[in-house]
Design an enzyme around this catalytic site. Sequence first.
Site, PDB file in Angstrom:
ATOM      1  N   TYR A 175       0.850  -1.180   0.000  1.00 31.58           N
ATOM      2  CA  TYR A 175       0.000   0.000   0.000  1.00 31.58           C
ATOM      3  C   TYR A 175       0.891   1.237   0.000  1.00 31.58           C
ATOM      4  O   TYR A 175       1.745   1.390   0.876  1.00 31.58           O
ATOM      5  CB  TYR A 175      -0.883   0.057   1.257  1.00 31.58           C
ATOM      6  CG  TYR A 175      -1.687  -1.172   1.550  1.00 31.58           C
ATOM      7  CD1 TYR A 175      -2.684  -1.596   0.683  1.00 31.58           C
ATOM      8  CD2 TYR A 175      -1.466  -1.909   2.706  1.00 31.58           C
ATOM      9  CE1 TYR A 175      -3.435  -2.722   0.962  1.00 31.58           C
ATOM     10  CE2 TYR A 175      -2.215  -3.028   2.990  1.00 31.58           C
ATOM     11  CZ  TYR A 175      -3.197  -3.441   2.114  1.00 31.58           C
ATOM     12  OH  TYR A 175      -3.940  -4.552   2.389  1.00 31.58           O
ATOM     13  N   ARG A 188      -2.889   4.101   2.096  1.00 28.61           N
ATOM     14  CA  ARG A 188      -4.077   3.985   1.248  1.00 28.61           C
ATOM     15  C   ARG A 188      -4.349   2.507   0.982  1.00 28.61           C
ATOM     16  O   ARG A 188      -3.618   1.850   0.251  1.00 28.61           O
ATOM     17  CB  ARG A 188      -3.859   4.710  -0.075  1.00 28.61           C
ATOM     18  CG  ARG A 188      -5.114   4.750  -0.932  1.00 28.61           C
ATOM     19  CD  ARG A 188      -4.854   4.663  -2.393  1.00 28.61           C
ATOM     20  NE  ARG A 188      -3.877   5.631  -2.851  1.00 28.61           N
ATOM     21  CZ  ARG A 188      -3.338   5.591  -4.048  1.00 28.61           C
ATOM     22  NH1 ARG A 188      -3.666   4.630  -4.888  1.00 28.61           N
ATOM     23  NH2 ARG A 188      -2.446   6.478  -4.412  1.00 28.61           N
ATOM     24  N   ARG A 193      -9.305  -5.342   0.766  1.00 25.59           N
ATOM     25  CA  ARG A 193      -8.004  -5.945   1.040  1.00 25.59           C
ATOM     26  C   ARG A 193      -7.862  -6.277   2.520  1.00 25.59           C
ATOM     27  O   ARG A 193      -8.538  -5.738   3.387  1.00 25.59           O
ATOM     28  CB  ARG A 193      -6.888  -5.011   0.586  1.00 25.59           C
ATOM     29  CG  ARG A 193      -6.903  -4.657  -0.886  1.00 25.59           C
ATOM     30  CD  ARG A 193      -6.544  -5.842  -1.768  1.00 25.59           C
ATOM     31  NE  ARG A 193      -5.196  -6.306  -1.553  1.00 25.59           N
ATOM     32  CZ  ARG A 193      -4.128  -5.776  -2.161  1.00 25.59           C
ATOM     33  NH1 ARG A 193      -4.270  -4.758  -2.992  1.00 25.59           N
ATOM     34  NH2 ARG A 193      -2.932  -6.268  -1.930  1.00 25.59           N
ATOM     35  N   GLU A 235       0.881 -14.718   3.136  1.00 22.36           N
ATOM     36  CA  GLU A 235       1.944 -14.120   2.318  1.00 22.36           C
ATOM     37  C   GLU A 235       3.319 -14.432   2.887  1.00 22.36           C
ATOM     38  O   GLU A 235       4.281 -14.630   2.137  1.00 22.36           O
ATOM     39  CB  GLU A 235       1.750 -12.607   2.220  1.00 22.36           C
ATOM     40  CG  GLU A 235       0.540 -12.163   1.428  1.00 22.36           C
ATOM     41  CD  GLU A 235      -0.734 -12.196   2.248  1.00 22.36           C
ATOM     42  OE1 GLU A 235      -1.818 -12.075   1.659  1.00 22.36           O
ATOM     43  OE2 GLU A 235      -0.639 -12.340   3.496  1.00 22.36           O
ATOM     44  N   ASP A 284      -1.343   7.719 -10.682  1.00 29.16           N
ATOM     45  CA  ASP A 284      -1.554   6.293 -10.456  1.00 29.16           C
ATOM     46  C   ASP A 284      -1.287   5.498 -11.724  1.00 29.16           C
ATOM     47  O   ASP A 284      -0.955   6.050 -12.774  1.00 29.16           O
ATOM     48  CB  ASP A 284      -2.978   6.050  -9.957  1.00 29.16           C
ATOM     49  CG  ASP A 284      -3.041   4.934  -8.931  1.00 29.16           C
ATOM     50  OD1 ASP A 284      -2.453   3.874  -9.193  1.00 29.16           O
ATOM     51  OD2 ASP A 284      -3.657   5.132  -7.870  1.00 29.16           O
TER      52      ASP A 284
END
Length: 484
Positions: A175, A188, A193, A235, A284
């Site tokens: 993030y 953010r 998520r 993860e 972005d």
Amino acid sequence: MRHLPSFPDLRDFIAFLEARVSDPVLLRHEMTAVQLAALRAGGSALRFDAHDGPSMPVVTNLFGTRERVAAGLGLTLDQIPAFGDFLASLRSRQSPEGMRDALSRWPMLRAALAARPKLLRHGPVQEQVMPGLDALPVQTPWPEDAGPLITWPVVVTRPHDSKDGELARYYLGVYCAQVLGPDRLIRRWLAHRGGAAHHRTWQRAGEAMPVAIALRADPALLLGAALPLPEAVSELGFSGVLRGQRTDLVQARSVPLLVPARAEIVIEGWSHPDETAPEGPFGDHTGCYNAVEYFPVMRVSAITSRRDPLYLTTVRGRPPDKPSVIGEVFNTLALPVIRIQIPEVQDLWLPAAACSYRMAVVRIDKRFPGQARRVMMALWGMLPQFSNTKMIVVVDDDLDIRNWDDIAWALATRMDPARDVMVLDRTPIDYLDFASPLEGLAGKIGVDATTKIGSETSREWGREMRLDPAHAARAEALLARIAA
């Protein structure tokens, strides 16, 4: 099945790749231009030793080519499909059929052992303490960006009803983080998520959430945190499979979390239940600036690092950019997993030009009427990330889905707009998609560009014209002789 060496930390990987830039470069905007020029030229990873920020080398463009993404996994590019098959096999829960079958699965057992993180009493990332965020050479990538932006953070969180040793319940996500001052930043994260889900559990309890941000972790941890893994897959554990070695962790100094022991820098802190601040705008991966929105503030409680740390950064923009390059490799890795759940899928392509996930082209082995629509709906519901894919085009197995001419031909000859287009309304979508009429809600379109069979059509289907292969070969031979 690894071919290249494993890289237990970022420094080993950089030594394998890097090229140095000795000329001074500005952190505001100029470094972005150099990164994009290098990436689009297929250049090597870059290390900036001279810039106008705090005295710390800046490394970028690590994953600027598909070959380097594969190298981060210890593989050559042509080994990626086989590695994808191997990862898919790890998800299979079938029991071995006898001793020979059990022995043949030894690589899977070894990978499972590598998935178990290892706790260290001391870690390289805690060799020294840094005074604040202003000691980091954080880029301001684009001219209208709101401020400095940390672009490659691996954010570590856990839910409220967990303990710091329950690693299976940790979530690692990438993030971006806007720096507000020496001890405050904004993360953010999207509502679907894992990090945002964890934050909601702490909000409901009315308590501050511990957060750790690992900067410049090893390539397996970076790539593992970026992969669209199923929610039940850790993860931390998955990075051990990618690396072929267990992930080293160490207890954080000021928050109840375990953090990557071989990262370059770890930022520790707390997010209080109702403290937010406006984030953005920032450039972005869509090639546009995102909107200003409120996200949780993190109060920094400690920053630890290695001696002489390296700072890793990247830049996002209209493809080709770093996310689109990584997405091409992840596309190949994910295909075997997709085929386990949707066996008729032969290939899937997420075009980089469509921001790597907003459009998918799927090739299927079609056997019954309505099968293309079944595949569309299965993909949209398979992983949370596919909920952001707003267009799916399904074609037959005789076409090359990476060839835009084949796709256009299928749309022109095998698709009727009134019959073969499925439109959904008010479905979840990436809130960064400014084309959507409502924030986080938008339509989806599925296009069936396959040959229609059975009850899908009431008329004879067109027969495609094809020459005898022998005649085509004879023609090529004649033309080759003329050219000679």
